[in-house]
Scaffold this motif. Structure first.
Motif, short mmCIF file in Angstrom:
data_model
loop_
_atom_site.label_atom_id
_atom_site.label_comp_id
_atom_site.label_asym_id
_atom_site.label_seq_id
_atom_site.Cartn_x
_atom_site.Cartn_y
_atom_site.Cartn_z
N THR A 20 -22.06 92.98 68.60
CA THR A 20 -20.97 93.60 69.33
C THR A 20 -20.06 92.52 69.92
O THR A 20 -20.43 91.33 69.97
N ASP A 21 -18.91 92.93 70.41
CA ASP A 21 -18.00 91.97 71.06
C ASP A 21 -18.70 91.28 72.23
O ASP A 21 -18.55 90.07 72.42
N GLU A 22 -19.47 92.03 72.97
CA GLU A 22 -20.17 91.47 74.14
C GLU A 22 -21.19 90.42 73.69
O GLU A 22 -21.28 89.34 74.30
N VAL A 23 -21.96 90.72 72.64
CA VAL A 23 -22.95 89.77 72.14
C VAL A 23 -22.28 88.50 71.63
O VAL A 23 -22.68 87.38 71.97
N LEU A 24 -21.25 88.65 70.82
CA LEU A 24 -20.59 87.48 70.25
C LEU A 24 -19.91 86.63 71.32
O LEU A 24 -19.90 85.40 71.23
N LYS A 25 -19.35 87.28 72.33
CA LYS A 25 -18.65 86.53 73.37
C LYS A 25 -19.58 85.59 74.11
O LYS A 25 -19.20 84.47 74.48
N LYS A 26 -20.83 86.01 74.33
CA LYS A 26 -21.76 85.17 75.09
C LYS A 26 -22.59 84.24 74.21
O LYS A 26 -23.33 83.40 74.73
N THR A 27 -22.46 84.37 72.88
CA THR A 27 -23.26 83.54 71.97
C THR A 27 -22.66 82.15 71.83
O THR A 27 -21.50 81.99 71.47
N ASP A 28 -23.48 81.13 72.08
CA ASP A 28 -23.06 79.74 71.88
C ASP A 28 -23.31 79.29 70.44
O ASP A 28 -22.48 78.62 69.84
N VAL A 29 -24.47 79.66 69.90
CA VAL A 29 -24.82 79.32 68.51
C VAL A 29 -25.44 80.55 67.86
O VAL A 29 -26.34 81.18 68.45
N LEU A 30 -24.98 80.87 66.67
CA LEU A 30 -25.47 82.02 65.90
C LEU A 30 -26.21 81.51 64.67
O LEU A 30 -25.68 80.70 63.90
N LEU A 31 -27.46 81.96 64.47
CA LEU A 31 -28.22 81.69 63.25
C LEU A 31 -28.13 82.90 62.35
O LEU A 31 -28.19 84.04 62.83
N TRP A 32 -28.02 82.66 61.02
CA TRP A 32 -27.80 83.78 60.08
C TRP A 32 -28.74 83.66 58.88
O TRP A 32 -28.72 82.65 58.17
N TRP A 33 -29.57 84.71 58.67
CA TRP A 33 -30.43 84.79 57.48
C TRP A 33 -30.18 86.13 56.80
O TRP A 33 -30.29 87.19 57.43
N GLY A 34 -29.85 86.10 55.51
CA GLY A 34 -29.64 87.32 54.74
C GLY A 34 -29.94 87.07 53.28
O GLY A 34 -29.96 85.93 52.83
N HIS A 35 -30.16 88.16 52.53
CA HIS A 35 -30.48 88.02 51.10
C HIS A 35 -30.17 89.28 50.31
O HIS A 35 -29.33 89.27 49.42
N LEU A 36 -30.83 90.38 50.64
CA LEU A 36 -30.74 91.59 49.83
C LEU A 36 -29.45 92.38 50.04
O LEU A 36 -29.04 93.12 49.15
N ALA A 37 -28.86 92.25 51.20
CA ALA A 37 -27.84 93.21 51.60
C ALA A 37 -26.56 92.55 52.11
O ALA A 37 -25.93 93.05 53.05
N HIS A 38 -26.16 91.45 51.49
CA HIS A 38 -24.92 90.78 51.93
C HIS A 38 -23.74 91.75 51.96
O HIS A 38 -22.91 91.73 52.88
N GLU A 39 -23.65 92.61 50.93
CA GLU A 39 -22.48 93.48 50.80
C GLU A 39 -22.48 94.61 51.82
O GLU A 39 -21.47 95.28 52.00
N GLU A 40 -23.61 94.84 52.48
CA GLU A 40 -23.66 95.88 53.50
C GLU A 40 -23.12 95.42 54.85
O GLU A 40 -22.96 96.22 55.77
N VAL A 41 -22.87 94.13 54.97
CA VAL A 41 -22.34 93.61 56.23
C VAL A 41 -20.86 93.97 56.32
O VAL A 41 -20.07 93.70 55.40
N SER A 42 -20.48 94.57 57.41
CA SER A 42 -19.11 95.04 57.61
C SER A 42 -18.12 93.89 57.61
O SER A 42 -18.33 92.85 58.26
N ASP A 43 -17.00 94.08 56.89
CA ASP A 43 -15.94 93.07 56.89
C ASP A 43 -15.38 92.87 58.30
O ASP A 43 -14.98 91.76 58.66
N GLU A 44 -15.36 93.92 59.08
CA GLU A 44 -14.85 93.82 60.46
C GLU A 44 -15.74 92.89 61.29
O GLU A 44 -15.24 92.05 62.05
#
Length: 240
Positions: A54-78
């Motif tokens: 959410t906007d609130e989560v991203l605003k307070k995040t200093d570093v974001l770790l990202w792991w994905g594999h099966l469902a890249h296309e399900e991630v919202s473009d927004e």
């Protein structure tokens, strides 16, 4: 103390008992286990509203770790666009293993990010090729993983700002497995190992690399540059 958000699509853990056995709390739970304490750590997964970002989560995040594999296309473009903007503003981004094909990594790289791959239970040796880089602190000359998935060149990414690790695989391939980039005010680190059916994130040296990368990717305390039409700083005198 920084605020770290770990994003994991969390699909393999639900579908594959082997993955569930290796990571009973999910890959995100395992990553959290060795990052919390030094930092405030929260997790987010694909099937949460707004993928947990959410906007609130991203605003307070200093570093974001990202792991994905099966469902890249399900991630919202927004959501991808919101994450991209936060990186440009200064949020650090650590992209792990098969997240090389994630929407967010591809949009930040501007290339296909494609590669060769093979699952054959082969040894991987990650050689430190930039021993002066802070991400390599405490690692020694290499990390050896008894079993991992092979990723091979050509890896279709832009030339890294800094190449930190180069992998060799038992089958003969090599791979640029630790790459740093800067985009806007943000720092990005791609780190290759982490196939879901191997206990890679239980390895002490792999954990140390990720811990170091989080510290390296910490945002700077400065505003993003201003772009577009700009007033003059000095007086511009009419020319005859």
């Amino acid at each position: 103390m920084m605020h770290i958000t770990i994003w994991n699509e969390n699909r393999h853990e639900q579908k594959n008992p082997e993955v569930k056995e290796i990571y009973p709390e999910g890959i995100h739970g395992q990553l959290k286990s060795f990052l919390e304490g030094a930092h405030t750590v929260t997790t987010a997964t694909l099937d949460e509203p707004e993928h947990g970002l959410t906007d609130e989560v991203l605003k307070k995040t200093d570093v974001l770790l990202w792991w994905g594999h099966l469902a890249h296309e399900e991630v919202s473009d927004e959501v991808v666009e919101k994450v991209r903007q936060r990186v440009l503003e200064g949020m650090g981004l650590i992209v792990l293993h098969s997240a090389h094909f994630s929407k967010i990594f591809k949009v930040l790289m501007g290339t296909s990010c494609d590669l060769k791959w093979r699952e054959a239970d082969e040894t991987e040796r990650l050689w430190v090729v930039d021993p002066s880089h802070p991400i390599t602190e405490g690692i020694g000359e290499y990390i050896e993983l008894e079993r991992e998935e092979m990723y091979g060149e050509h890896f279709d990414i832009p030339a890294p700002d800094q190449l930190v690790f180069l992998s060799w695989f038992e089958g003969g391939e090599v791979f640029r497995s630790g790459c740093t980039y800067q985009r806007g005010n943000g720092r990005i680190f791609y780190f290759r190992p982490g196939h879901e059916t191997y206990p890679t994130y239980h390895n002490d040296k792999v954990q140390r690399v990720i811990q170091n990368a989080v510290e390296w990717a910490a945002p700077l305390s400065r505003p993003r540059p201003i772009y577009g039409n700009a007033p003059s700083i000095e007086e511009i005198k009419p020319k005859n």
